[in-house]
Motif scaffolding. Structure first.
Motif, mmCIF file in Angstrom:
data_model
loop_
_atom_site.group_PDB
_atom_site.id
_atom_site.type_symbol
_atom_site.label_atom_id
_atom_site.label_comp_id
_atom_site.label_asym_id
_atom_site.label_seq_id
_atom_site.Cartn_x
_atom_site.Cartn_y
_atom_site.Cartn_z
ATOM 1 N N LEU A 66 0.103 1.351 14.681
ATOM 2 C CA LEU A 66 -0.498 1.348 13.349
ATOM 3 C C LEU A 66 0.235 0.425 12.374
ATOM 4 C CD1 LEU A 66 -1.266 5.151 12.848
ATOM 5 C CD2 LEU A 66 -2.874 3.327 13.418
ATOM 6 N N LEU A 67 1.490 0.069 12.701
ATOM 7 C CA LEU A 67 2.288 -0.738 11.788
ATOM 8 C C LEU A 67 1.652 -2.100 11.498
ATOM 9 C CD1 LEU A 67 5.898 0.030 13.059
ATOM 10 C CD2 LEU A 67 4.726 0.969 11.054
ATOM 11 N N GLU A 68 0.890 -2.630 12.457
ATOM 12 C CA GLU A 68 0.254 -3.934 12.234
ATOM 13 C C GLU A 68 -0.796 -3.879 11.131
ATOM 14 O OE1 GLU A 68 -3.205 -3.861 15.662
ATOM 15 O OE2 GLU A 68 -1.201 -4.519 16.217
ATOM 16 N N HIS A 90 2.701 5.866 3.348
ATOM 17 C CA HIS A 90 1.596 4.953 3.635
ATOM 18 C C HIS A 90 0.787 5.598 4.749
ATOM 19 C CE1 HIS A 90 -0.635 1.443 4.960
ATOM 20 N NE2 HIS A 90 -0.286 0.853 3.836
ATOM 21 N N PRO A 91 -0.546 5.517 4.663
ATOM 22 C CA PRO A 91 -1.370 6.187 5.680
ATOM 23 C C PRO A 91 -1.145 5.652 7.102
ATOM 24 C CG PRO A 91 -2.752 4.984 4.098
ATOM 25 C CD PRO A 91 -1.355 4.918 3.600
ATOM 26 N N TYR A 92 -0.662 4.414 7.252
ATOM 27 C CA TYR A 92 -0.435 3.857 8.583
ATOM 28 C C TYR A 92 1.029 3.902 9.016
ATOM 29 C CZ TYR A 92 -5.162 2.025 8.165
ATOM 30 O OH TYR A 92 -6.518 1.898 8.013
ATOM 31 N N GLY A 104 0.790 -1.201 0.000
ATOM 32 C CA GLY A 104 0.000 0.000 0.000
ATOM 33 C C GLY A 104 0.830 1.262 0.000
ATOM 34 N N PHE A 105 2.161 1.120 -0.014
ATOM 35 C CA PHE A 105 3.006 2.316 -0.068
ATOM 36 C C PHE A 105 2.902 2.940 -1.447
ATOM 37 C CE2 PHE A 105 4.779 0.443 3.668
ATOM 38 C CZ PHE A 105 5.291 1.501 4.393
#
Length: 86
Positions: free
Chosen positions: A35-37, A25-27, A1-2
């Motif tokens: 949020l990394l998970e 990436h939004p997270y 998603g990057f």
């Protein structure tokens, strides 16, 4: 998603002179390790291939193998004729 970040001065058409490529990436936020998970690698699925596509490919392979057998037979026939001519 990057996603690759394209800066306005680069215009997206010209490759930057130095390697300062940036992705976002939004997270992916500094100090927000929880949020990394939520960041997952995209998985390409074999189920995306349609059964019709597989059948067409199998038909193509079968036709190629048949053509090769025919060519092999013709080659053997030509070889034997050449030997007879010698």
């Amino acid at each position: 998603g990057f996603r690759k970040v394209v800066h306005i001065e680069q215009g997206g058409l010209v490759k930057p002179e130095k390697d300062d490529t940036e992705f976002q990436h939004p997270y992916f936020i500094r100090g927000q390790e929880h949020l990394l998970e939520n960041i997952k690698r995209k998985v390409t699925s074999v189920s995306n291939i349609k059964n019709e596509d597989i059948k067409v490919r199998q038909d193509n392979v079968t036709k190629l193998l048949t053509d090769i057998q025919v060519m092999k037979g013709k080659q053997e026939s030509m070889d034997s004729k050449l030997i007879a001519m010698k």
